[in-house]
Structures are given as C-alpha cells and as structure tokens.
Enzyme design. Structure first.
Site, PDB file in Angstrom:
ATOM      1  N   ASP A 196     -20.580  12.553 -14.347  1.00 41.87           N
ATOM      2  CA  ASP A 196     -22.389  12.005 -14.320  1.00 41.87           C
ATOM      3  C   ASP A 196     -22.407  10.971 -12.872  1.00 41.87           C
ATOM      4  O   ASP A 196     -23.539  10.804 -12.300  1.00 41.87           O
ATOM      5  CB  ASP A 196     -23.140  11.277 -15.576  1.00 41.87           C
ATOM      6  CG  ASP A 196     -22.260   9.768 -15.670  1.00 41.87           C
ATOM      7  OD1 ASP A 196     -21.363   9.374 -15.750  1.00 41.87           O
ATOM      8  OD2 ASP A 196     -22.918   9.291 -16.770  1.00 41.87           O
TER       9      ASP A 196
ATOM     10  N   CYS B 154       1.009  -1.144   0.266  1.00 42.80           N
ATOM     11  CA  CYS B 154       0.113  -0.250   0.304  1.00 42.80           C
ATOM     12  C   CYS B 154       0.717   1.171  -0.120  1.00 42.80           C
ATOM     13  O   CYS B 154       0.691   1.945  -0.777  1.00 42.80           O
ATOM     14  CB  CYS B 154      -0.787   0.684   1.034  1.00 42.80           C
ATOM     15  SG  CYS B 154      -1.790  -1.498   1.653  1.00 42.80           S
TER      16      CYS B 154
HETATM   17  C1  BEZ Z   1       0.323  -5.306   1.830  1.00 37.64           C
HETATM   18  O1  BEZ Z   1       0.117  -3.741   1.805  1.00 37.64           O
HETATM   19  O2  BEZ Z   1       2.031  -5.082   2.052  1.00 37.64           O
HETATM   20  C2  BEZ Z   1      -0.344  -6.068   2.061  1.00 37.64           C
HETATM   21  C3  BEZ Z   1      -1.496  -5.746   2.885  1.00 37.64           C
HETATM   22  C4  BEZ Z   1      -2.426  -6.666   3.151  1.00 37.64           C
HETATM   23  C5  BEZ Z   1      -2.261  -8.482   2.147  1.00 37.64           C
HETATM   24  C6  BEZ Z   1      -0.159  -8.240   2.089  1.00 37.64           C
HETATM   25  C7  BEZ Z   1      -0.042  -7.536   1.578  1.00 37.64           C
END
Ligand code: BEZ
EC number: 1.11.1.27
Length: 224
Positions: free
Chosen positions: A139, A46
């Site tokens: 929209d 992330c």
């Molecule tokens: C990550 O963002 O690294 C991750 C999050 C949840 C499961 C596996 C990886």
C-alpha cells in the site's frame, strides 16, 4: 520536521539511479519495498553492506520485496563503485547490481526523508546521510524504519528477519516475540478474544501461567 513516520505514504519522488530515472511509486508497483541509505560512495562500511545486500537479492525477491539503495554522489560514481562492490563479493567487476542506487548528490532526498546524521560530516562540514532502512508495504505505507549512524553497519540478516515478521503479522492476527525467526511459534495479538483465537488457530493456543494470573502470554505455532 522532514522525515517519515510509520503509516506515512512513501513520497512519490523522481530520481536518477543506476538503473535509469525512476518515479518511486512506479518502481514499487504492488510489491513490498526496502529503501536503504548510505553516507557516501567508495567508503568501506557501505561497500560491505551493499555487497551483502547484493548477495541477498534473491531472498528479498522471493519475499516480493523490491530493493533500492540511496547514496550521495552521482550515477557515474555509483556505477564505478558497483565494480568495487562486485569485486568485494568475489565476482566480475561489472557495473551491474541486482537493485538500483539512487543518486542524491545534493542530499535533497536525504533531507526530505530525514536521513541526515548530524554527528558525521564530510570534508566540507556537510552532514552525511545516515544508514536508514525504510520498509514499505504494497500500500506504499511505511511499515518499519530503522536508523543507524553512519559509523555502524547494518545487519542484513536482521532486515530479512523483520520482513518475515512484517509480512506474517500483516496478514495474520499474530505478533512475533523476542528473537523470533521464521518457523518459530508466534503470539496471539492481545485484542483477539480467546474464543476467536481458538477458531483462528487450529494448531492450538498455549497460554503460559504467570504470577499475575493474567492470561496474556498466548502462543500458537506459526500459521501458514
Ligand atoms: C563507511 O561507509 O565506511 C563510513 C562512511 C561514513 C562514516 C564512517 C564510515
């Protein structure tokens, strides 16, 4: 079943975000919008995704696309995580990102939008939020949805590429072929008769001959 299908209107939810409380429709205004979800704060994949998204913010803005992320955890956690994301990008570790991150601590929004990954669970056994990409048109209808499991990071170059395709094909009677990128030739949509295609595409329509004799592979340079 909860979730969003192509053509559905974006739910007009209210949420707390790192940029304050929002109502989703007001946030979108007349722009295109991209909502991308994350399993959890302070996770490695992330962090790389949000870093890349921040670097591409000017590209999305150029295309009139408002960006918004969602992750479980609180606004306070998100703000603290933003410092790591900026540091990962080699920038000052501030709490500022060019787009808000929605706090979805109880996963209510993730459930409503069909974003849960049943195969990935947190330490309490709760399903994590998957990596969803929703792109809404002006929209407020869903134009594209991509669903990745929590363990596979997205390709933000691909997301920009599909925005280019969505915006082009929303306004012109064309479709984009395999591996298309902005500037490449496009295909005339099958429902457009040849005579109309000739008028509509003054740069020319080029048909590829096929064994079937059917003239359905019709290319034209990308229209302005
Ligand atoms: C990550 O963002 O690294 C991750 C999050 C949840 C499961 C596996 C990886």
């Amino acid at each position: 079943m909860p979730g969003l299908l192509l053509g559905d209107e974006a739910p007009n939810f209210e949420a707390d975000t790192t940029h304050g409380r929002i109502r989703f429709h007001d946030f979108l205004g007349d722009s295109w919008g991209i909502l991308f979800s994350h399993p959890r704060d302070f996770t490695p994949v992330c962090t790389t995704e949000l870093g890349r998204a921040a670097k591409l913010a000017a590209e999305f803005s150029k295309r009139n696309v408002k960006m918004i992320a969602l992750s479980i955890d609180s606004v306070q956690d998100h703000l603290s995580w933003c410092k790591d994301i900026n540091a990962y990008n080699g920038e000052q570790p501030t709490e500022k990102l060019p787009f808000p991150i929605i706090a979805d601590k109880n996963r209510e929004l993730a459930v409503q939008l069909g974003m849960l990954d049943p195969d990935e669970r947190d330490k309490d056994g709760m399903p994590l939020t998957a990596r969803v990409v929703f792109i809404f048109g002006p929209d407020k209808k869903l134009k594209l949805s991509i669903l990745y499991p929590a363990t596979t990071g997205r390709n933000f170059d691909e997301i920009l590429r599909v925005v280019d395709s969505l915006q082009l094909t929303a306004y012109k009677k064309v479709a984009t072929p395999v591996d298309w990128k902005a500037g490449d030739s496009v295909m005339v949509v099958p429902t457009l008769p040849d005579e109309e295609a000739k008028k509509l595409f003054p740069k020319g329509v080029f048909t590829k001959d096929l064994p079937s004799g059917k003239k359905y592979l019709r290319y034209t340079p990308q229209p302005e």
